[in-house]
Design a protein around this motif. Structure first.
Motif, PDB file in Angstrom:
ATOM      1  N   LEU A  16       0.860  -1.064  -0.111  1.00 22.38           N
ATOM      2  CA  LEU A  16      -0.219   0.247  -0.148  1.00 22.38           C
ATOM      3  C   LEU A  16       0.456   1.594   0.115  1.00 22.38           C
ATOM      4  CD1 LEU A  16      -2.920  -1.142   2.763  1.00 22.38           C
ATOM      5  CD2 LEU A  16      -2.780  -0.998  -0.011  1.00 22.38           C
ATOM      6  N   ARG A  17       2.237   0.909   0.042  1.00 26.23           N
ATOM      7  CA  ARG A  17       3.144   2.534  -0.179  1.00 26.23           C
ATOM      8  C   ARG A  17       3.712   2.346  -1.015  1.00 26.23           C
ATOM      9  NH1 ARG A  17       8.172   3.436  -0.087  1.00 26.23           N
ATOM     10  NH2 ARG A  17       8.893   1.471   1.271  1.00 26.23           N
ATOM     11  N   ASP A  18       5.023   1.128  -1.220  1.00 26.88           N
ATOM     12  CA  ASP A  18       5.840   1.117  -2.131  1.00 26.88           C
ATOM     13  C   ASP A  18       5.087   0.914  -3.187  1.00 26.88           C
ATOM     14  OD1 ASP A  18       8.273   1.518  -3.004  1.00 26.88           O
ATOM     15  OD2 ASP A  18       9.475  -0.508  -1.738  1.00 26.88           O
ATOM     16  N   GLY A  19       4.767  -0.006  -2.928  1.00 31.80           N
ATOM     17  CA  GLY A  19       4.231  -0.998  -4.371  1.00 31.80           C
ATOM     18  C   GLY A  19       2.699  -0.086  -4.913  1.00 31.80           C
ATOM     19  N   VAL A  53       6.365   3.970  13.088  1.00 33.85           N
ATOM     20  CA  VAL A  53       7.213   4.986  12.257  1.00 33.85           C
ATOM     21  C   VAL A  53       8.297   4.623  10.993  1.00 33.85           C
ATOM     22  CG1 VAL A  53       8.128   7.161  12.661  1.00 33.85           C
ATOM     23  CG2 VAL A  53       5.656   6.412  13.922  1.00 33.85           C
ATOM     24  N   HIS A  54       8.057   4.989  10.011  1.00 29.77           N
ATOM     25  CA  HIS A  54       8.978   4.291   9.624  1.00 29.77           C
ATOM     26  C   HIS A  54      10.330   5.286   8.457  1.00 29.77           C
ATOM     27  CE1 HIS A  54      10.731   1.932   5.502  1.00 29.77           C
ATOM     28  NE2 HIS A  54      11.464   2.820   6.428  1.00 29.77           N
ATOM     29  N   LEU A  55      10.702   5.612   9.341  1.00 30.34           N
ATOM     30  CA  LEU A  55      11.804   6.553   8.844  1.00 30.34           C
ATOM     31  C   LEU A  55      12.795   6.597   8.087  1.00 30.34           C
ATOM     32  CD1 LEU A  55      13.265   9.748  10.192  1.00 30.34           C
ATOM     33  CD2 LEU A  55      14.147   8.985  11.939  1.00 30.34           C
ATOM     34  N   TYR A  60      14.187   2.554  11.284  1.00 27.35           N
ATOM     35  CA  TYR A  60      14.969   3.234  10.335  1.00 27.35           C
ATOM     36  C   TYR A  60      15.914   2.184   9.222  1.00 27.35           C
ATOM     37  CZ  TYR A  60      18.757   6.419   8.581  1.00 27.35           C
ATOM     38  OH  TYR A  60      19.583   7.140   7.909  1.00 27.35           O
ATOM     39  N   SER A  61      15.723   2.759   7.810  1.00 27.71           N
ATOM     40  CA  SER A  61      15.977   2.919   6.430  1.00 27.71           C
ATOM     41  C   SER A  61      17.069   3.920   5.666  1.00 27.71           C
ATOM     42  CB  SER A  61      14.752   2.769   5.675  1.00 27.71           C
ATOM     43  OG  SER A  61      14.106   1.577   5.559  1.00 27.71           O
ATOM     44  N   PRO A  62      18.425   3.161   5.702  1.00 33.06           N
ATOM     45  CA  PRO A  62      19.563   3.955   5.493  1.00 33.06           C
ATOM     46  C   PRO A  62      18.944   3.866   3.643  1.00 33.06           C
ATOM     47  CG  PRO A  62      20.405   1.836   6.218  1.00 33.06           C
ATOM     48  CD  PRO A  62      19.062   1.837   6.350  1.00 33.06           C
ATOM     49  N   GLU A  63      18.141   4.610   3.164  1.00 35.29           N
ATOM     50  CA  GLU A  63      17.655   4.040   1.531  1.00 35.29           C
ATOM     51  C   GLU A  63      19.393   4.333   0.682  1.00 35.29           C
ATOM     52  OE1 GLU A  63      14.847   5.570  -1.964  1.00 35.29           O
ATOM     53  OE2 GLU A  63      16.181   7.523  -0.732  1.00 35.29           O
ATOM     54  N   SER A  64      18.803   3.046  -0.216  1.00 30.51           N
ATOM     55  CA  SER A  64      20.072   3.247  -1.160  1.00 30.51           C
ATOM     56  C   SER A  64      21.043   2.493   0.012  1.00 30.51           C
ATOM     57  CB  SER A  64      20.660   3.862  -1.595  1.00 30.51           C
ATOM     58  OG  SER A  64      20.865   5.981  -1.097  1.00 30.51           O
ATOM     59  N   LEU A 114      17.384  -2.939   5.539  1.00 29.73           N
ATOM     60  CA  LEU A 114      18.622  -2.031   5.019  1.00 29.73           C
ATOM     61  C   LEU A 114      17.892  -2.682   3.499  1.00 29.73           C
ATOM     62  CD1 LEU A 114      21.504  -3.641   7.010  1.00 29.73           C
ATOM     63  CD2 LEU A 114      20.363  -1.699   7.448  1.00 29.73           C
ATOM     64  N   PRO A 115      17.427  -1.675   2.385  1.00 29.81           N
ATOM     65  CA  PRO A 115      16.781  -1.986   1.766  1.00 29.81           C
ATOM     66  C   PRO A 115      17.988  -2.123  -0.141  1.00 29.81           C
ATOM     67  CG  PRO A 115      16.854   0.200   2.345  1.00 29.81           C
ATOM     68  CD  PRO A 115      17.840  -0.450   3.322  1.00 29.81           C
ATOM     69  N   THR A 116      18.329  -3.304  -0.613  1.00 28.31           N
ATOM     70  CA  THR A 116      18.730  -3.583  -1.872  1.00 28.31           C
ATOM     71  C   THR A 116      17.625  -1.567  -2.749  1.00 28.31           C
ATOM     72  OG1 THR A 116      17.261  -4.433  -2.841  1.00 28.31           O
ATOM     73  CG2 THR A 116      19.851  -5.266  -1.278  1.00 28.31           C
ATOM     74  N   THR A 117      18.000  -0.828  -1.956  1.00 35.14           N
ATOM     75  CA  THR A 117      16.526   0.162  -3.255  1.00 35.14           C
ATOM     76  C   THR A 117      16.785   0.200  -4.542  1.00 35.14           C
ATOM     77  OG1 THR A 117      17.084   1.037  -1.421  1.00 35.14           O
ATOM     78  CG2 THR A 117      16.266   2.292  -3.070  1.00 35.14           C
ATOM     79  N   VAL A 118      18.024   0.008  -5.326  1.00 29.71           N
ATOM     80  CA  VAL A 118      17.950  -0.388  -6.196  1.00 29.71           C
ATOM     81  C   VAL A 118      18.843  -2.158  -6.424  1.00 29.71           C
ATOM     82  CG1 VAL A 118      19.904   0.016  -8.709  1.00 29.71           C
ATOM     83  CG2 VAL A 118      18.404   1.321  -7.401  1.00 29.71           C
ATOM     84  N   ALA A 165      14.936  -7.078   5.607  1.00 28.65           N
ATOM     85  CA  ALA A 165      15.394  -6.494   4.768  1.00 28.65           C
ATOM     86  C   ALA A 165      14.452  -6.100   3.656  1.00 28.65           C
ATOM     87  CB  ALA A 165      15.600  -8.207   3.852  1.00 28.65           C
ATOM     88  N   HIS A 166      14.768  -5.280   2.244  1.00 28.74           N
ATOM     89  CA  HIS A 166      13.780  -4.639   1.728  1.00 28.74           C
ATOM     90  C   HIS A 166      14.083  -4.825   0.708  1.00 28.74           C
ATOM     91  CE1 HIS A 166      11.137  -1.336   0.866  1.00 28.74           C
ATOM     92  NE2 HIS A 166      11.064  -1.136  -0.324  1.00 28.74           N
ATOM     93  N   PRO A 167      13.824  -6.680   0.201  1.00 29.26           N
ATOM     94  CA  PRO A 167      14.929  -5.868  -1.660  1.00 29.26           C
ATOM     95  C   PRO A 167      14.105  -5.291  -2.326  1.00 29.26           C
ATOM     96  CG  PRO A 167      14.849  -8.433  -0.938  1.00 29.26           C
ATOM     97  CD  PRO A 167      13.720  -7.644   0.532  1.00 29.26           C
ATOM     98  N   HIS A 168      14.959  -4.668  -3.738  1.00 31.49           N
ATOM     99  CA  HIS A 168      14.576  -4.541  -5.205  1.00 31.49           C
ATOM    100  C   HIS A 168      14.506  -5.413  -5.807  1.00 31.49           C
ATOM    101  CE1 HIS A 168      11.883  -0.976  -4.253  1.00 31.49           C
ATOM    102  NE2 HIS A 168      12.438  -1.356  -3.301  1.00 31.49           N
ATOM    103  N   ASN A 169      13.720  -5.686  -7.092  1.00 36.68           N
ATOM    104  CA  ASN A 169      14.126  -6.576  -8.165  1.00 36.68           C
ATOM    105  C   ASN A 169      15.313  -6.477  -9.566  1.00 36.68           C
ATOM    106  OD1 ASN A 169      14.143  -9.563  -8.368  1.00 36.68           O
ATOM    107  ND2 ASN A 169      12.447  -9.108 -10.026  1.00 36.68           N
TER     108      ASN A 169
HETATM  109  O1  KIV Z   1      13.398   1.172  -1.250  1.00 37.41           O
HETATM  110  C1  KIV Z   1      13.713   1.634  -0.696  1.00 37.41           C
HETATM  111  O2  KIV Z   1      15.104   1.906  -0.143  1.00 37.41           O
HETATM  112  C2  KIV Z   1      12.758   1.608   0.363  1.00 37.41           C
HETATM  113  C3  KIV Z   1      12.582   2.637   1.293  1.00 37.41           C
HETATM  114  C4  KIV Z   1      12.221   3.800   1.955  1.00 37.41           C
HETATM  115  C5  KIV Z   1      12.409   1.974   3.094  1.00 37.41           C
HETATM  116  O3  KIV Z   1      11.535   2.003   0.105  1.00 37.41           O
END
Ligand code: KIV
Ligand code: ZN
Length: 553
Positions: A38-41, A125-127, A174-178, A210-214, A243-247
């Motif tokens: 409902l957010r990233d998607g 709360v996701h910062l 907390y997410s260090p995005e990227s 710890l996202p694999t944002t890319v 983990a927050h893996p992207h594809n």
């Molecule tokens: O992919 C990403 O890094 C995110 C962050 C906001 C967690 O969606």
């Protein structure tokens, strides 16, 4: 492609670990799941979801069993703000479900996020702020220290606001995005700075995500990073590592699985992998991958078609035919040898034992699919698959001796149409080719003489219409079929029955019978006929008439 174009890319190295532990581990339990549909998607849809669609999707996620659901970025989008309020004000969040909202590290955004959460019992709360080398350089033009300050300041603001909302239990994520493009030791530093500011406890842990944002490297590299991070972060017992893996490389599922081996406690992803660019990790595949290893995924996938329906309705995107576990073709075998193996496997499978059916990693019934969809027919298919369709859809157990002949009939239909042949077409072809064929010879009446002519012989008297001429035939034989064939031989010379089979077409005692006959004509050619009737003798005689009609057609 430009010659040597690949030279503009660099290879990512794995982390120098003295002793790498994750490769010899096994996944033992499901992680904490967090749906970010409902957010990233939602953020990645051509047409973001309306309030109504978000409610439907939220209810689906709850029904499936997700206990942590990121519902939006309320400070950035009015509809996500309204949706969060709607859930809270209408008591739609079950007690065992925690919603999560995303915010950047800016006071006005954090304040608006807290407003959106007013009155809730518990929330995450996701910062986040972006930490990668390229983002620092290209987008923010900030030093490492300034980026750390941003994260710590954001954490401090959240801490202050938490005091103003005593009715709510807040968890900080907390997410260090990227993260995937961030120096590993720097990611650790920034996370530790946030942890030091927040001061989590073993009872109220902080989530470090710890996202694999890319997605930029192979899953083993991420696993190394996770193992190193998990081993080196202070206060590990007060941290939920997420983990927050992207594809982007198509390996998000593998990334998530290796991360589980390496020490991840929690995974953020989406149903069917929706999300920015190539999407987030697919939670359905991950969950069912666990299931098929004998591990409880703690999510209910038993009505996968319902999940697909709501997903497609809300996202306006189709689930591809070959989507793992869910696609419309993933339980379908067209190839003859596969069909044969599946048929044998299903025949031998016993519910008390481990699932062991060739080509099917999961029992389709477990996701609410039926066996009927498994075997479908095209020009690649073999006799086993066709027999399976006839048996499972229509109750005809075509005997081995006529399977080849029928498969040639279907093969020519498939070759001609260059398309899949559906079950109705198969059944139609079966009827036209074999079933109760009554031309040019029609059986008008028949008398099976119960009086025995000798100790073992039976007499049959029949009236047939052959090309408009009414004829009477009589035959004596050691059974009704033998007697009838002898009578028929007076009109059609020299054929004999070479194979015979019969069964009932249902379970109850009134069920019709079906008989299958192979005859060999005077020139040695084989012909096939099938007869059905409430009386098994009449079914057999109709089968003979059908086969003879085929031989003279
Ligand atoms: O992919 C990403 O890094 C995110 C962050 C906001 C967690 O969606
Ligand atoms: Zn993301």
């Amino acid at each position: 492609m430009k010659k040597e174009g690949f030279k503009k890319y660099k290879q990512y190295k794995n982390v120098e670990l003295k002793e790498r532990k994750w490769p010899s581990k096994l996944i033992e339990k499901a992680p904490i799941w967090c749906s970010v549909d409902l957010r990233d998607g939602n953020q990645a849809l051509r047409n973001p979801m309306s309030l109504e669609k978000k409610i439907d999707f939220f209810n689906l996620l709850v029904k499936m069993g997700y206990k942590e659901i990121e519902v939006g970025f309320p400070a950035a989008s009015q509809i996500e703000y309204d949706f969060t309020r709607y859930l809270i004000e209408n008591n739609l969040i079950p007690d065992d479900v925690t919603i999560q909202i995303l915010t950047q590290a800016r006071r006005e955004l954090i304040e608006k996020s807290f407003e959106a959460l007013k009155g809730i019992k518990k929330a995450v709360v996701h910062l986040y702020n972006s930490t990668s080398v390229v983002q620092r350089k290209v987008v923010f033009n900030k030093s490492k220290k300034e980026i750390i300050d941003l994260a710590v300041d954001g954490t401090r603001i959240i801490k202050e606001l938490v005091r103003e909302y005593p009715e709510t239990e807040f968890i900080l994520e907390y997410s260090p995005e990227s993260f995937s493009g961030t120096e590993l030791d720097y990611a650790l530093d920034i996370c530790e700075a946030v942890v030091d500011e927040w001061k989590p406890t073993t009872e109220n842990k902080i989530i470090l995500n710890l996202p694999t944002t890319v997605e930029m490297y192979t899953p083993n590299v991420y696993a190394d990073q996770i193992e190193w991070f998990s081993d080196n972060i202070k206060n590990r017992d007060k941290i939920i590592l997420s983990a927050h893996p992207h594809n982007d490389r198509g390996t998000a599922v593998a990334t998530a699985e290796l991360a589980m081996l390496a020490g991840i406690d929690r995974i953020e992803g989406t149903i069917f992998g929706n999300g920015e660019r190539t999407g987030n990790v697919d939670l359905v595949t991950l969950g069912l991958n666990l299931y098929t290893q004998g591990i409880d995924p703690e999510i209910d996938f038993s009505s996968i078609d319902e999940v697909i329906g709501i997903y497609e309705e809300c996202t306006e995107m189709p689930v591809p035919d070959r989507q793992p576990y869910a696609g419309s073709l993933v339980y379908t075998a067209y190839s003859g040898s596969h069909q044969d193996a599946i048929k044998k496997g299903l025949g031998l499978y016993n519910e008390e034992e481990y699932w062991e059916v060739p080509y099917l990693p999961i029992d389709p019934k477990d996701v609410g699919r039926t066996y009927e969809a498994i075997i479908r027919i095209n020009a690649q298919s073999g006799k086993g698959g066709i027999a399976f369709i006839m048996q499972n859809y229509y109750g005809f157990s075509i005997p081995k001796f006529m399977q080849k002949d029928f498969s040639l009939v279907i093969q020519s239909i498939a070759d001609e149409s260059v398309k899949e042949v559906n079950s109705e077409v198969i059944y139609d072809a079966f009827k036209k080719s074999y079933l109760n064929i009554d031309s040019p010879i029609t059986l008008e009446s028949i008398e099976i003489n119960s009086k025995e002519v000798s100790k073992k012989d039976i007499e049959i008297l029949a009236s047939i219409n052959y090309k408009g001429n009414l004829m009477n035939i009589a035959g004596v034989g050691n059974g009704p079929i033998d007697a009838f064939v002898k009578g028929m031989n007076n009109i059609i010379e020299g054929f004999k029955v070479s194979s015979y089979n019969q069964h009932s077409l249902g379970d109850d005692s009134n069920a019709e019978s079906v008989a299958y006959i192979q005859i060999i004509d005077k020139d040695g050619r084989k012909h096939y006929g099938v007869g059905t009737d409430n009386n098994i003798i009449l079914a057999s005689i109709k089968a003979v008439v059908s086969a003879v009609n085929k031989s003279i057609a």
